[in-house]
Design an enzyme around this catalytic site. Structure first.
Site, PDB file in Angstrom:
ATOM      1  CE1 TYR A  77      -1.825  -2.023  -9.751  1.00  0.00           C
ATOM      2  CE2 TYR A  77      -1.398  -0.836  -7.729  1.00  0.00           C
ATOM      3  CZ  TYR A  77      -1.044  -1.160  -9.017  1.00  0.00           C
ATOM      4  OH  TYR A  77       0.098  -0.628  -9.561  1.00  0.00           O
ATOM      5  CD  GLU A  78      -1.612  -4.369  -3.451  1.00  0.00           C
ATOM      6  OE1 GLU A  78      -1.951  -4.947  -2.414  1.00  0.00           O
ATOM      7  OE2 GLU A  78      -1.176  -4.972  -4.438  1.00  0.00           O
ATOM      8  N   GLY A  79      -6.540  -2.528  -2.402  1.00  0.00           N
ATOM      9  CA  GLY A  79      -7.645  -1.925  -1.665  1.00  0.00           C
ATOM     10  C   GLY A  79      -7.988  -0.601  -2.311  1.00  0.00           C
ATOM     11  CD  GLN A 104      -6.021   1.621   1.185  1.00  0.00           C
ATOM     12  OE1 GLN A 104      -5.392   1.792   2.228  1.00  0.00           O
ATOM     13  NE2 GLN A 104      -6.077   0.452   0.577  1.00  0.00           N
ATOM     14  NE  ARG A 164      -4.177  -1.958   1.762  1.00  0.00           N
ATOM     15  CZ  ARG A 164      -5.019  -2.536   2.597  1.00  0.00           C
ATOM     16  NH1 ARG A 164      -4.829  -2.407   3.911  1.00  0.00           N
ATOM     17  NH2 ARG A 164      -6.040  -3.236   2.154  1.00  0.00           N
TER      18      ARG A 164
END
Length: 570
Positions: free
Chosen positions: A428-430, A435, A294
């Site tokens: 991506y990555e949440g 977030q 992240r």
């Protein structure tokens, strides 16, 4: 144009804004002092400028492709990877016992930022591997560490993370992949994963996949998920790649951008894997990799913004269009609106980069001191660094297109590539919405204490600056007070819908105030420099946006669902 790694900007931030001296003062990172940091950044900058930047267009114009089950990478990418690996850049922050440099995350983040500006498609490969290295360091058995870490750190092998499935996107707990014990300490992994960045390549000896799957006794949801290391080739007794594992690349995704990065659909058919961490403890282990990623993805957004800014600035300095009074160059850089865009781009990049590096400093301080407050600071800043960094990547790249005018949408100019490549980083990555929800929920479980400590620091600096820079200090102090009041309101809300309704504006407003804080620090360090002029621009023109964002937060969910589904479709 030629990309130039922003070494001087990063050095200024480390030396004067984000407190890197605290990291160098710890016993763990004592050898990584300012001089060493400067040398590392300079060498990394050369790699970015001379090796990676020339590959930027190759990846877009000649994408990775799948031929008879074999991934063929873009021209020059193999040589680019070799240069990254040989320079030790993959294992910058890796454990020295396994061949890593043991350097602070702050320096690794700075290098990832520069690499992303040079060639984002290729930079994804070391980023994925770095995340896997950290996950294995924290959760793998000694036997797995001894076999895999040296090869991952050296760049001889690469690593991936396999979370997403066709029916399970952000809802990871809905995955269907299965793991069956083989009775010999290994497991048979079966399932399909999608969106696997750098799921294969033609320039390393092995590709090592971290795969989430469910054991037969795993309960539904995330609590029943385990993590497995599944290599493309099974290591032989000497630790070298042996026979092929039962996995394959089904296809490559046809993406908006990042064409040089092969994003794979992976199929596992009883593939041999090894458990990483305890049974049913997969999410804890995977979150180690995801949190690393992240921050890394936030830096990707910043790097792409830097590349787009440099590209747009070069165009604005050359393009002649219209007339302006008192023009220095006779080019469009003299038009007030073009100058507004270019100044905004530069000020936003500074803000996003400062937030990311401050987050990295907090991570390093937490690791070096095991101090709970530093760990809380890192946790608080991580979603902000990821979301704001990638939002700015998208906004700056779009602004770069606008500076180019009609030429921005002509692919030959290369401006559109930045916008296409960076778009997915906000997903991506949440996703950035996730977030923000994490920020207002999990990161506020302490009653807002970590946020308040940071706000206290921002106000203390503003108080100090009142003596010398009152015109900058006053609006920053006022903004921090608004942020404090909004945070107090937020933590009082027991209905999570009220929090989530304003989550994205809260994160954005928080980032805006942090930007004022960091720009003020720059002006205090260099009061008669261009950095102070940039701070004045940000504080006068961009910081006021925090008021609208934080007012949105305090509106809660009222009115958000006033229109029914039928009303929305009418």
């Amino acid at each position: 144009m030629t990309y130039r790694a922003p070494v001087s900007d990063i050095r200024f931030l480390l030396d004067h804004v984000v407190g890197y001296d605290q990291v160098a003062a710890t016993e763990r990172f004592a050898e990584a002092d300012a001089d060493v940091a400067a040398a590392i950044l300079t060498e990394a900058g050369k790699l970015c400028d001379e090796v990676m930047a020339p590959l930027q267009r190759n990846g877009d114009l000649e994408p990775a492709r799948l031929e008879n089950g074999v991934v063929r990478t873009s021209p020059g990418f193999a040589e680019g990877w070799a240069a990254i690996a040989e320079g030790g850049w993959v294992g910058m922050s890796g454990d020295q016992d396994y061949g890593g440099m043991g350097l602070p995350m702050t320096l690794a983040a700075a290098v990832n930022d520069m690499m992303s500006g040079a060639c984002l498609s290729l930079q994804l490969a070391p980023l994925m591997t770095q995340g896997q290295i950290e996950a294995l360091e924290h959760h793998a058995s000694d036997a797995l560490k001894e076999l895999y870490l040296p090869k991952l750190i050296s760049g001889e092998w690469t690593g991936t993370m396999n979370l997403t499935e066709p029916q399970a996107g952000s809802d990871v707990g809905a995955l269907a992949s299965k793991a069956e014990p083989n009775g010999d300490g290994t497991y048979a992994i079966t399932g399909q994963k999608i969106f696997i960045s750098w799921g294969d390549n033609d320039f390393t000896g092995n590709v090592c996949h971290l795969v989430l799957a469910r054991l037969p006794d795993g309960v539904p949801g995330t609590k029943g998920i385990s993590l497995f290391l599944v290599p493309k080739y099974l290591p032989d007794e000497a630790g070298n790649p042996g026979k092929a594992n039962s996995l394959k690349v089904v296809s490559l995704e046809h993406k908006l951008g990042l064409h040089g990065s092969p994003t794979c659909v992976m199929q596992y058919d009883g593939a041999t894997g090894w458990l990483v961490g305890p049974e049913h403890g997969g999410m804890a282990a995977m979150f180690t990799m995801m949190n690393n990623a992240r921050l890394g993805v936030g830096c990707q957004g910043i790097g792409a913004a830097e590349g787009a800014y440099q590209h747009a600035l070069a165009f604005a300095l050359e393009r002649k269009q219209g007339k302006t009074a008192g023009a220095e160059t006779g080019t469009i850089i003299e038009h007030a609106d073009v100058r507004r865009m270019v100044m905004t781009m530069k000020a936003e990049i500074f803000t996003a980069r400062a937030i990311a590096l401050a987050c990295a400093v907090a991570i390093d301080m937490g690791n070096a001191s095991d101090d709970a407050e530093w760990k809380s600071r890192a946790a608080l800043l991580t979603p902000i660094a990821k979301a704001f960094g990638t939002d700015i990547g998208n906004e700056v790249s779009q602004m770069g297109l606008q500076v180019h005018g009609g030429m921005g949408v002509i692919e030959e100019t290369g401006a559109a590539q930045y916008a296409r490549d960076v778009r997915v980083t906000a997903i991506y990555e949440g996703t950035n919405g996730i977030q923000a929800m994490d920020l207002v929920a999990r990161k506020m479980m302490d009653g807002g204490d970590a946020a308040m400590r940071l706000i206290d620091e921002m106000q203390a600096q503003a108080e100090k600056a009142r003596a010398t820079l009152p015109e900058l200090a006053e609006p920053v102090w006022d903004a921090t007070e608004t942020l404090r009041e909004t945070t107090e309101w937020l933590v009082e809300q027991s209905d999570m819908t009220d929090r989530f309704a304003g989550a994205v504006p809260y994160l954005r407003g928080f980032a805006r105030v942090l930007g004022g804080h960091y720009h003020l620090a720059a002006a205090m360090a260099a009061p008669d420099s261009p950095r102070a002029a940039l701070a004045r621009f940000y504080i006068a023109r961009l910081l006021p946006e925090h008021g609208g964002q934080l007012a949105h937060v305090r509106a809660g969910a009222e009115g958000l669902f006033a229109l029914g589904v039928d009303d929305l479709a009418a």
